[in-house]
Write a protein that holds these residues in place. Structure first.
Motif, mmCIF file in Angstrom:
data_model
loop_
_atom_site.group_PDB
_atom_site.id
_atom_site.type_symbol
_atom_site.label_atom_id
_atom_site.label_comp_id
_atom_site.label_asym_id
_atom_site.label_seq_id
_atom_site.Cartn_x
_atom_site.Cartn_y
_atom_site.Cartn_z
ATOM 1 N N GLY A 96 -0.172 -7.603 -12.835
ATOM 2 C CA GLY A 96 -0.803 -6.328 -13.114
ATOM 3 C C GLY A 96 -0.434 -5.278 -12.076
ATOM 4 O O GLY A 96 0.052 -5.598 -10.982
ATOM 5 N N ALA A 97 -0.701 -4.025 -12.409
ATOM 6 C CA ALA A 97 -0.355 -2.918 -11.513
ATOM 7 C C ALA A 97 -1.086 -3.028 -10.178
ATOM 8 O O ALA A 97 -0.492 -2.798 -9.118
ATOM 9 C CB ALA A 97 -0.672 -1.592 -12.187
ATOM 10 N N ASP A 98 -2.374 -3.388 -10.204
ATOM 11 C CA ASP A 98 -3.148 -3.489 -8.967
ATOM 12 C C ASP A 98 -2.612 -4.595 -8.066
ATOM 13 O O ASP A 98 -2.567 -4.439 -6.843
ATOM 14 C CB ASP A 98 -4.619 -3.741 -9.281
ATOM 15 N N GLN A 99 -2.207 -5.700 -8.659
ATOM 16 C CA GLN A 99 -1.662 -6.819 -7.890
ATOM 17 C C GLN A 99 -0.332 -6.435 -7.243
ATOM 18 O O GLN A 99 -0.072 -6.753 -6.080
ATOM 19 C CB GLN A 99 -1.482 -8.034 -8.807
ATOM 20 N N ILE A 100 0.512 -5.750 -7.992
ATOM 21 C CA ILE A 100 1.810 -5.304 -7.459
ATOM 22 C C ILE A 100 1.601 -4.281 -6.336
ATOM 23 O O ILE A 100 2.233 -4.363 -5.281
ATOM 24 C CB ILE A 100 2.667 -4.702 -8.583
ATOM 25 N N ARG A 101 0.696 -3.338 -6.546
ATOM 26 C CA ARG A 101 0.410 -2.318 -5.540
ATOM 27 C C ARG A 101 -0.087 -2.966 -4.245
ATOM 28 O O ARG A 101 0.370 -2.626 -3.147
ATOM 29 C CB ARG A 101 -0.627 -1.337 -6.078
ATOM 30 N N GLU A 102 -1.015 -3.911 -4.360
ATOM 31 C CA GLU A 102 -1.570 -4.566 -3.180
ATOM 32 C C GLU A 102 -0.514 -5.356 -2.433
ATOM 33 O O GLU A 102 -0.474 -5.342 -1.192
ATOM 34 C CB GLU A 102 -2.722 -5.496 -3.606
ATOM 35 N N THR A 103 0.372 -6.030 -3.145
ATOM 36 C CA THR A 103 1.444 -6.805 -2.510
ATOM 37 C C THR A 103 2.396 -5.888 -1.754
ATOM 38 O O THR A 103 2.813 -6.190 -0.631
ATOM 39 C CB THR A 103 2.221 -7.616 -3.570
ATOM 40 N N LEU A 104 2.743 -4.752 -2.343
ATOM 41 C CA LEU A 104 3.633 -3.801 -1.677
ATOM 42 C C LEU A 104 2.993 -3.240 -0.409
ATOM 43 O O LEU A 104 3.657 -3.078 0.622
ATOM 44 C CB LEU A 104 3.989 -2.659 -2.631
ATOM 45 N N LEU A 105 1.696 -2.959 -0.467
ATOM 46 C CA LEU A 105 1.002 -2.404 0.689
ATOM 47 C C LEU A 105 0.880 -3.410 1.821
ATOM 48 O O LEU A 105 1.102 -3.095 2.990
ATOM 49 C CB LEU A 105 -0.387 -1.908 0.269
ATOM 50 N N GLU A 106 0.547 -4.651 1.494
ATOM 51 C CA GLU A 106 0.339 -5.674 2.521
ATOM 52 C C GLU A 106 1.645 -6.145 3.151
ATOM 53 O O GLU A 106 1.675 -6.542 4.315
ATOM 54 C CB GLU A 106 -0.397 -6.876 1.914
ATOM 55 N N SER A 107 2.735 -6.093 2.395
ATOM 56 C CA SER A 107 4.012 -6.651 2.861
ATOM 57 C C SER A 107 4.805 -5.711 3.752
ATOM 58 O O SER A 107 5.714 -6.127 4.466
ATOM 59 C CB SER A 107 4.878 -7.009 1.651
ATOM 60 N N GLY A 108 4.505 -4.422 3.702
ATOM 61 C CA GLY A 108 5.312 -3.443 4.432
ATOM 62 C C GLY A 108 6.377 -2.784 3.584
ATOM 63 O O GLY A 108 7.187 -2.000 4.092
ATOM 64 N N CYS A 109 6.391 -3.057 2.278
ATOM 65 C CA CYS A 109 7.387 -2.455 1.380
ATOM 66 C C CYS A 109 6.978 -1.075 0.880
ATOM 67 O O CYS A 109 7.820 -0.356 0.339
ATOM 68 C CB CYS A 109 7.630 -3.373 0.175
ATOM 69 N N TRP A 110 5.717 -0.709 1.048
ATOM 70 C CA TRP A 110 5.270 0.574 0.515
ATOM 71 C C TRP A 110 6.035 1.774 1.082
ATOM 72 O O TRP A 110 6.300 2.738 0.358
ATOM 73 C CB TRP A 110 3.771 0.755 0.748
ATOM 74 N N PRO A 111 6.412 1.781 2.377
ATOM 75 C CA PRO A 111 7.138 2.956 2.904
ATOM 76 C C PRO A 111 8.467 3.247 2.222
ATOM 77 O O PRO A 111 9.028 4.328 2.417
ATOM 78 C CB PRO A 111 7.358 2.586 4.379
ATOM 79 N N PHE A 112 8.983 2.313 1.410
ATOM 80 C CA PHE A 112 10.195 2.595 0.656
ATOM 81 C C PHE A 112 9.940 3.605 -0.467
ATOM 82 O O PHE A 112 10.871 4.179 -1.017
ATOM 83 C CB PHE A 112 10.770 1.316 0.044
ATOM 84 N N ILE A 113 8.670 3.805 -0.823
ATOM 85 C CA ILE A 113 8.314 4.697 -1.919
ATOM 86 C C ILE A 113 8.040 6.093 -1.359
ATOM 87 O O ILE A 113 7.136 6.287 -0.550
ATOM 88 C CB ILE A 113 7.082 4.181 -2.680
ATOM 89 N N ILE A 114 8.836 7.055 -1.778
ATOM 90 C CA ILE A 114 8.727 8.435 -1.301
ATOM 91 C C ILE A 114 8.205 9.309 -2.437
ATOM 92 O O ILE A 114 8.661 9.197 -3.571
ATOM 93 C CB ILE A 114 10.095 8.968 -0.829
ATOM 94 N N GLN A 115 7.254 10.161 -2.123
ATOM 95 C CA GLN A 115 6.684 11.023 -3.163
ATOM 96 C C GLN A 115 7.301 12.419 -3.126
ATOM 97 O O GLN A 115 7.688 12.924 -2.086
ATOM 98 C CB GLN A 115 5.173 11.136 -3.010
ATOM 99 N N ARG A 116 7.455 12.997 -4.292
ATOM 100 C CA ARG A 116 7.702 14.421 -4.452
ATOM 101 C C ARG A 116 6.451 15.003 -5.080
ATOM 102 O O ARG A 116 5.907 14.400 -5.996
ATOM 103 C CB ARG A 116 8.915 14.675 -5.361
#
Length: 447
Positions: free
Chosen positions: A115-135
């Motif tokens: 699910g989206a929440d599970q994927i989001r939480e995994t990205l945040l906890e792992s350190g992969c979230w900073p790869f996502i850049i917002q416009r």
């Protein structure tokens, strides 16, 4: 099914020193660094002190303004130094690897069924979230946002830049897993920009766009403008092609593996060394470049239009796939200001024969003139493929006029979209720096 995009305005700078498409495994760096300065508008809050032992994927610090966004160690080892600047600002966190590369295991996860929440939480906890850049603003995405779409560009047009499609070509399973994971995080679609004859047209869970045209056609900003423009209050996320691979690997293996494949390019690199080097993110420049005389050679993390100047003992930018070495522009041609005297230098000016005759050119860091109060009407628009008025937007940023900045399209742009203006404009003004200051003002005043 793919959808074509044709970009007509822009400029391809054909430069000497391109890296050959040969992949080499780089040696391990003696020290790895995570630099908060690579993450614009992030104020870091440290989790460890010097001397601590960390695993790969273990958070080193988090964002003061978004505590869920964590920045992880690329390798296992000892935190040997925290480099600080003025007012104790954290500039770099240094880790000495222990050679084992023991990693935090987050558990394998199938992005197709998660699910989206599970994927989001995994990205945040792992350190992969900073790869996502917002416009808008070109900053690390807010952990609470849901974007209207996500953009990935695998089409490289910047001069001497690493070819994104070649970089990911041997890791397609991870790339597909990353695309599938990202598709769960948006209310819209994942848009993948590729070149005309790309092998990526079979990628699933994404809308494929075949992009054709000169630089900056490969910039995600241009692709967003053509496909799904940003209006006030909207959010669009962008992710680099190799960063999608890292995200995919997280779900396939359960571990954070921030590999970085870098094209070593430029005329000051020996021809035999112009290759693609793969190593762990955060490696020192001297891992692949040694004993460079920085009085004569400029070391650039990134491409020649948007990169950062480095010294021999500094570390590559977290997001860059190119390391460029070109001559310093400290040699001046006699009467070089006259027309037709510097025809070996790349130019978009009609007074230069370099524009008329083909072939790759050698570039250095010389500005060929100083900043001046001179504006040529229509000059900036020649290389700006987006439907905005670049000169007027730059002026609005200089004056800090927020209403005009909004009306002129500040939400759609990032500094890299103005790189060609930096190169071609007669006044020599720093367009990228001006746009960055304008975006920072919008973050402060509008949010």
């Amino acid at each position: 099914m793919s959808k074509d995009i044709r970009v007509r305005k822009g400029l391809d700078l054909k430069l000497k020193g391109e890296a050959d498409k040969q992949l080499v495994q780089a040696p391990q760096s003696a020290i790895y660094a995570v630099k908060p300065t690579d993450f614009h508008a992030v104020v870091p809050k440290l989790l460890y002190k010097e001397g601590a032992t960390v695993k790969a994927g273990e958070p080193l610090f988090y964002s003061k303004y978004d505590e869920k966004v964590k920045f992880a160690a690329p390798v296992s080892g000892t935190l040997v130094e925290i480099v600080r600047g003025a007012k104790r600002k954290i500039l770099e966190v240094h880790i000495k690897p222990d050679g084992t590369n023991e990693a935090v295991n987050h558990g394998k996860l199938d992005p197709a069924t998660a699910g989206a929440d599970q994927i989001r939480e995994t990205l945040l906890e792992s350190g992969c979230w900073p790869f996502i850049i917002q416009r808008p603003y070109s900053i690390v995405a807010n952990s609470e946002d849901t974007p209207k779409s996500i953009f990935v560009s695998a089409y490289t047009t910047a001069p001497l830049a690493g070819d994104a499609e070649f970089i990911i070509s041997d890791r397609m399973e991870a790339f597909q897993a990353g695309i599938t994971a990202l598709s769960k995080l948006t209310s819209g679609a994942v848009h993948l920009g590729v070149k005309k004859d790309s092998a990526l047209t079979s990628v699933k869970d994404a809308v494929i766009h075949k992009v054709k045209g000169p630089h900056p056609a490969g910039n995600v900003g241009v692709q967003i403008h053509k496909i799904d423009p940003i209006n006030m209050g909207e959010r669009v996320w962008t992710v680099g092609a190799e960063d999608v691979v890292t995200i995919g690997n997280l779900f396939l293996t359960g571990t954070y593996q921030p590999e970085r494949t870098v094209a070593l390019a430029g005329t000051d690199v020996a021809e035999a060394d112009r290759k693609y080097y793969r190593f762990i993110a955060g490696a020192n420049v001297n891992t692949i470049v040694k004993n460079v005389n920085t009085q004569k050679t400029r070391i650039i993390s990134g491409d020649v239009l948007t990169g950062d100047k480095l010294s021999n003992d500094q570390y590559l930018n977290f997001y860059h796939n190119t390391l460029t070495l070109i001559p310093e522009g400290n040699e001046y041609a006699l009467l070089g200001w006259l027309p037709f005297t510097r025809n070996s230098v790349p130019s978009n000016a009609g007074t230069s024969l370099a524009k008329l005759f083909g072939g790759k050119k050698k570039v250095d860091t010389n500005l060929n003139g100083e900043e001046r109060a001179l504006v040529v009407t229509g000059e900036m628009e020649e290389v700006m493929p987006m439907n905005i008025y670049p000169l007027q937007l730059i002026k609005a940023c200089m004056s800090g006029d927020i209403e005009k900045m909004e009306n002129l399209g500040i939400y759609e742009v990032a500094p890299e979209d103005f790189a060609l203006i930096d190169f071609t404009n007669t006044s020599k003004l720093e367009a990228q720096e001006t746009i960055r200051l304008g975006l920072d003002l919008m973050i402060t005043e509008v949010g």
